[in-house]
Write a protein that holds these residues in place. Structure first.
Motif, PDB file in Angstrom:
ATOM      1  N   SER A  92       0.834  -1.194   0.000  1.00 21.98           N
ATOM      2  CA  SER A  92       0.000   0.000   0.000  1.00 21.98           C
ATOM      3  C   SER A  92       0.866   1.239   0.000  1.00 21.98           C
ATOM      4  O   SER A  92       2.030   1.209   0.410  1.00 21.98           O
ATOM      5  CB  SER A  92      -0.925   0.007   1.229  1.00 21.98           C
ATOM      6  N   VAL A  93       0.269   2.335  -0.477  1.00 23.52           N
ATOM      7  CA  VAL A  93       0.899   3.640  -0.375  1.00 23.52           C
ATOM      8  C   VAL A  93      -0.164   4.611   0.117  1.00 23.52           C
ATOM      9  O   VAL A  93      -1.315   4.589  -0.352  1.00 23.52           O
ATOM     10  CB  VAL A  93       1.491   4.107  -1.719  1.00 23.52           C
ATOM     11  N   THR A  94       0.204   5.422   1.100  1.00 25.83           N
ATOM     12  CA  THR A  94      -0.727   6.372   1.701  1.00 25.83           C
ATOM     13  C   THR A  94      -0.139   7.771   1.629  1.00 25.83           C
ATOM     14  O   THR A  94       1.007   7.989   2.059  1.00 25.83           O
ATOM     15  CB  THR A  94      -1.011   6.014   3.166  1.00 25.83           C
ATOM     16  N   PHE A  95      -0.918   8.692   1.064  1.00 29.88           N
ATOM     17  CA  PHE A  95      -0.537  10.098   1.003  1.00 29.88           C
ATOM     18  C   PHE A  95      -1.413  10.868   1.984  1.00 29.88           C
ATOM     19  O   PHE A  95      -2.649  10.795   1.916  1.00 29.88           O
ATOM     20  CB  PHE A  95      -0.751  10.669  -0.398  1.00 29.88           C
ATOM     21  N   SER A  96      -0.794  11.599   2.892  1.00 29.26           N
ATOM     22  CA  SER A  96      -1.501  12.511   3.775  1.00 29.26           C
ATOM     23  C   SER A  96      -0.802  13.852   3.644  1.00 29.26           C
ATOM     24  O   SER A  96       0.267  14.074   4.234  1.00 29.26           O
ATOM     25  CB  SER A  96      -1.466  12.011   5.217  1.00 29.26           C
ATOM     26  N   ASP A  97      -1.397  14.742   2.821  1.00 25.98           N
ATOM     27  CA  ASP A  97      -0.703  15.954   2.381  1.00 25.98           C
ATOM     28  C   ASP A  97       0.613  15.540   1.721  1.00 25.98           C
ATOM     29  O   ASP A  97       0.583  14.754   0.782  1.00 25.98           O
ATOM     30  CB  ASP A  97      -0.523  16.927   3.532  1.00 25.98           C
ATOM     31  N   THR A  98       1.748  16.009   2.214  1.00 23.40           N
ATOM     32  CA  THR A  98       3.018  15.679   1.555  1.00 23.40           C
ATOM     33  C   THR A  98       3.755  14.528   2.231  1.00 23.40           C
ATOM     34  O   THR A  98       4.886  14.222   1.852  1.00 23.40           O
ATOM     35  CB  THR A  98       3.933  16.906   1.522  1.00 23.40           C
ATOM     36  N   ASP A  99       3.127  13.875   3.211  1.00 25.04           N
ATOM     37  CA  ASP A  99       3.723  12.708   3.853  1.00 25.04           C
ATOM     38  C   ASP A  99       3.282  11.455   3.115  1.00 25.04           C
ATOM     39  O   ASP A  99       2.069  11.225   2.940  1.00 25.04           O
ATOM     40  CB  ASP A  99       3.310  12.623   5.320  1.00 25.04           C
ATOM     41  N   VAL A 100       4.255  10.643   2.713  1.00 24.57           N
ATOM     42  CA  VAL A 100       3.969   9.441   1.930  1.00 24.57           C
ATOM     43  C   VAL A 100       4.478   8.232   2.697  1.00 24.57           C
ATOM     44  O   VAL A 100       5.652   8.198   3.116  1.00 24.57           O
ATOM     45  CB  VAL A 100       4.637   9.495   0.544  1.00 24.57           C
ATOM     46  N   SER A 101       3.586   7.238   2.891  1.00 25.82           N
ATOM     47  CA  SER A 101       3.976   6.005   3.574  1.00 25.82           C
ATOM     48  C   SER A 101       3.838   4.846   2.600  1.00 25.82           C
ATOM     49  O   SER A 101       2.745   4.603   2.071  1.00 25.82           O
ATOM     50  CB  SER A 101       3.085   5.764   4.797  1.00 25.82           C
ATOM     51  N   LEU A 102       4.941   4.129   2.365  1.00 26.22           N
ATOM     52  CA  LEU A 102       4.953   2.970   1.475  1.00 26.22           C
ATOM     53  C   LEU A 102       5.143   1.735   2.330  1.00 26.22           C
ATOM     54  O   LEU A 102       6.131   1.621   3.062  1.00 26.22           O
ATOM     55  CB  LEU A 102       6.071   3.091   0.448  1.00 26.22           C
ATOM     56  N   LEU A 103       4.186   0.810   2.242  1.00 26.98           N
ATOM     57  CA  LEU A 103       4.267  -0.438   3.001  1.00 26.98           C
ATOM     58  C   LEU A 103       4.314  -1.599   2.023  1.00 26.98           C
ATOM     59  O   LEU A 103       3.461  -1.726   1.150  1.00 26.98           O
ATOM     60  CB  LEU A 103       3.050  -0.580   3.919  1.00 26.98           C
TER      61      LEU A 103
END
Length: 641
Positions: free
Chosen positions: A304-315
Motif C-alpha cells: 500500500s501507499v498512503t498520502f496525507s498531504d506531503t507525507d507518503v507512507s509505502l508499506l
C-alpha cells in the motif's frame, strides 16, 4: 336657264347621309381601337401576373378597364398583384375583383415559464395561458420560499391550457421551494432544472427528491452541481491485497490531475477507479507524486501507499523481498517531488503468541446502533474520556464499556483509541480492532465516502507510517441521502404504477405485449430504489380452459415478467415468479369484465403468503383464453422491483 336662288332651301338628305356614314365609320373605328386596346391590355397584364409569380390571378377586360380576379393567398399577395398590373397599364384602369383566402387559425403559442431563485429573491418570466391562476402560484412561492415580492415579467395569452400544464407547474412550485439557488425552465413538453447545492450530500438529496416528484412520461433534465469539497488533510490510499487493486481513499486537485490519477490506477489494475476532485492540495505536483506511488505498489505486486498531504507512507506486501523493496522505495523516493517526504516500511513479522497476550482494543457497532468498547486502555482518565467521546458520537444510552486498564500500553495508544472511535462513527454496523501494529476497520456504511473518510482520519491521527486495513462495504439501502423507500412504500409505489396500466400478454401466450413496455419500465424504475427487498411476482388467469393449462400459463407469464424486469437491470431485488392459475379470483368469472379482472399479474413482498395460501387451499388453477391479460393490483398488495 335661270340660276338657283341662293336664298332658297336645298335638299338636306345627301348631307345627312354623309354625316351618318361618317359617324358609323367613327364608331367602328373606335370599337376596333377599344378591342385592340382590350386585347393588348389583357395579354400584357396576364403576362405581368405570370412574371411576378401571381399565377393564381386571372385577367378580364371591360373596355379600357382591366379586371383582376382570383383568390389571393394573402392580403399582401393581393396588393402586390394590383401593383404589378399598375406597372403595365394605368392603375386607374385596374379594377380589384380578387378575393383573399381565409386565414388558417393562428396556432397557440408555446407556453413556458422561467423561474430564477437566488439569495436576492425570485423572478419569473414567460408566457402563460390566461386561464391559469398565476396569482395563486405566486402566493404559493411567497409562502413556501419566504421571499418578499416576486419580480414578475409574465405575460398571458387567451388560448387553451396545454395538456399536463398543471402537472408541470406543480412540479415547478415544488422545485423552486426545494432549490434555493436554481433556474427552472417549465413547458408542457419539457422541464429543465439547473441548480447549485452546498455539498455532494445535498446534491444527492435534491436529485432524489426531484426524480421522485417529476411528472411521469415528461422529459426532465436535472443538472445540479456542488462545489468542490475542501479536503483536509489531502489524502490518498492505494492498496493491492488479496482483493486486488483498489483505493481506500482518493483525492485529486485538478481535472487534469484527476485524469492522470485514474489512468495510473487503471494501469495498476483498478477496474473502475473513482477519485474525489477537491480543494486543499498541498502541491501542484500532487498527481505526479500519486502516479509514482501507484507505480511503486504495482511494481511490488502487493502492499500500500498512503498520502496525507506531503507525507507518503509505502508499506510492502507480506511476500516482498528486502532487495525488491529497496529498489522500489529508492525509485519512488527519486520520483517524488522535493516537497514530499517518504516513509518506507517492510512488513513486521510477529512471532506467534497466545491470543490473551495480544494488546488489543476493539469497538463494535451493531445494526441497532449499540456500541461495545472492550480491550486495553491506558488509565482511568483516558477510560473516562474514551467513554464520553463514544457517548457523544453514538448516544449516551447506546454505549457499553468493558475496558481494562493497562499502564504498559505503547505511547500514543489513547490517541489511536479516539481515532478508532471516529472511524467507527462512519459505519452503520461493524467493528474497529486496534493493536500496537495495526488498525483494522470492517463493516457496512450508508455513506459512499466512508472508506475515504476513514482513511483520512487514520492517516491524520495515527501519523506517518501507520498501518491500517479498511474493509468497508457501501450499502445503498443504508444511505439516508437517497431517501430510499421502505418495502411497504415500494408496494405502494408499485401499486400506483399497476393501477394506471396493466401488463398485457398476447392471446393465449406468455409473451409480454410491446404495449406494456412502458409499464415494465415504470416498474423497473420503482424497483431500482428497493435495494435488497425480496418480491414475488404472482400470475393468475380466469376460469376458462383447463385447470392444468391455466396453471402452466400463469407460471409462464409470471416468469416472463420477472425476465423482463431483470432485462431492465433490476438486479438488487430478489424476484421470484409463481403461477396460481385460476385460484383466488378477485371478480366474477361469469362475466367478461370479471374474467378480465382475474387475468392479472400481482406483486407482493416475499413472505406475504395470505393470498397464496388461500389459493393453495382452494386448489383452483384457472386458465386464460382472452385476448388480453394484464397486471392489476389491489391497494393492499402488489410490489415489484
Amino acid at each position: 336657264m335661270v340660276p338657283p336662288d341662293p336664298m332658297r332651301p336645298q335638299n338636306p338628305l345627301p348631307v345627312l347621309g354623309a354625316l351618318v356614314l361618317a359617324a358609323i365609320a367613327c364608331l367602328l373605328a373606335a370599337a376596333l381601337a377599344v378591342r385592340v386596346i382590350e386585347t393588348s391590355s389583357a395579354r400584357t397584364v396576364a403576362q405581368q401576373m405570370m412574371n411576378s409569380g401571381h399565377e393564381w390571378a386571372t385577367v378580364q377586360t371591360d373596355g379600357l378597364q382591366v379586371i383582376l380576379e382570383g383568390e389571393a393567398p394573402s392580403e399582401t399577395a393581393r396588393i402586390e398583384a394590383l401593383r404589378a398590373a399598375g406597372h403595365v397599364v394605368d392603375s386607374a384602369r385596374v379594377i380589384n375583383a380578387m378575393q383573399v383566402a381565409e386565414r388558417e387559425a393562428i396556432p397557440a403559442p408555446r407556453f413556458s415559464i422561467e423561474i430564477l431563485r437566488n439569495d436576492d429573491g425570485v423572478s419569473m418570466m414567460g408566457l402563460v395561458p390566461a386561464a391559469w391562476d398565476m396569482e395563486a402560484a405566486m402566493e404559493t412561492i411567497e409562502a413556501t420560499t419566504g421571499v418578499g415580492e416576486i419580480v414578475n415579467f409574465i405575460e398571458s395569452a387567451d388560448y387553451p391550457v396545454p395538456e399536463r400544464w398543471d402537472a408541470v407547474m406543480n412540479f415547478g412550485l415544488m422545485a423552486v421551494r426545494e432549490l434555493p439557488r436554481s433556474k427552472l425552465s417549465l413547458a408542457a413538453d419539457r422541464i429543465t432544472v439547473t441548480a447549485l447545492a452546498d455539498s455532494e450530500t445535498q446534491k444527492s438529496r435534491f436529485e432524489t427528491d426531484l426524480n421522485r416528484a417529476k411528472p411521469r412520461g415528461m422529459p426532465v433534465t436535472i443538472d445540479i452541481t456542488a462545489p468542490r469539497p475542501v479536503i483536509t488533510p489531502f489524502t490518498l490510499r492505494f492498496v493491492i491485497d488479496d482483493d486486488g487493486a483498489h483505493f481506500d481513499a482518493c483525492s485529486a486537485e485538478t481535472p487534469q490531475g484527476h485524469a492522470r490519477i485514474l489512468a495510473a490506477a487503471r494501469a495498476a489494475g483498478v477496474d473502475s477507479p473513482a477519485c474525489t476532485l477537491g480543494l486543499g492540495s498541498p502541491s501542484p505536483r500532487w498527481a505526479e507524486a500519486v502516479r509514482a506511488g501507484l507505480e511503486a505498489v504495482n511494481a511490488m505486486g502487493a502492499g500500500s501507499v498512503t498520502f496525507s498531504d506531503t507525507d507518503v507512507s509505502l508499506l510492502a506486501g507480506p511476500q516482498t523481498t528486502r532487495a525488491a523493496f529497496d529498489v522500489v522505495s529508492g525509485d519512488l523516493k527519486a520520483a517524488l517531488p522535493s516537497t514530499f517526504t517518504l516513509h518506507a516500511e517492510m512488513p513486521v513479522v510477529v512471532d506467534a503468541t497466545p491470543s490473551d497476550a495480544v494488546i488489543e482494543f476493539t469497538a463494535q457497532r451493531s445494526t441497532e446502533g449499540r456500541v461495545q468498547l472492550r480491550g486495553r486502555i491506558a488509565d482511568e482518565r483516558t477510560e473516562t474520556a474514551t467513554e464520553s467521546y463514544a457517548r457523544a458520537l453514538f448516544g449516551a444510552g447506546l454505549v457499553y464499556s468493558a475496558m481494562n486498564i493497562d499502564e504498559t500500553l505503547p505511547e500514543g495508544w489513547s490517541l489511536r483509541t479516539l481515532a478508532a472511535l471516529e472511524a467507527l462513527s462512519w459505519l452503520n454496523d461493524g467493528s474497529v480492532t486496534m493493536t500496537a501494529d495495526e488498525v483494522r476497520v470492517s463493516g457496512n456504511s450508508g455513506a459512499q465516502t466512508a472508506k475515504a473518510e476513514i482513511a483520512r482520519i487514520l492517516s491524520d491521527k495515527l501519523g506517518d507510517g501507520a498501518v491500517f486495513d479498511i474493509d468497508v462495504t457501501y450499502v445503498k439501502r443504508l444511505d439516508e441521502t437517497l431517501a430510499l423507500p421502505t418495502p411497504a412504500e415500494c408496494v405502494a409505489d408499485l401499486n400506483s404504477v399497476m393501477a394506471a396500466n396493466k401488463i398485457i400478454f398476447d392471446s393465449g401466450s406468455a409473451e409480454v405485449s410491446q404495449d406494456s413496455a412502458r409499464t415494465l419500465d415504470d416498474l423497473a424504475d420503482v424497483l431500482r430504489k428497493c435495494d435488497g427487498a425480496a418480491m414475488e411476482v404472482a400470475g393468475y388467469t380466469d376460469s376458462s380452459g383447463g385447470e392444468e393449462g391455466n396453471l402452466s400459463l400463469s407460471q409462464a407469464r409470471a416468469d416472463a415478467v420477472v425476465n423482463a424486469l431483470i432485462g431492465r437491470r433490476v438486479l438488487d431485488v430478489a424476484l421470484t415468479a409463481k403461477g396460481y392459475g385460476e385460484a383466488d379470483p378477485v371478480a366474477d368469472n361469469g362475466t367478461e369484465e370479471g374474467r378480465e379482472a382475474n387475468r392479472r399479474i400481482e406483486f407482493r413482498l416475499a413472505g406475504d403468503t395470505a393470498r397464496a395460501q388461500t389459493a393453495d387451499e382452494t386448489g383452483d388453477a384457472p386458465t386464460e383464453n382472452a385476448p388480453d391479460s394484464g397486471a392489476e393490483t389491489e391497494t393492499d398488495e402488489g410490489t415489484t422491483e
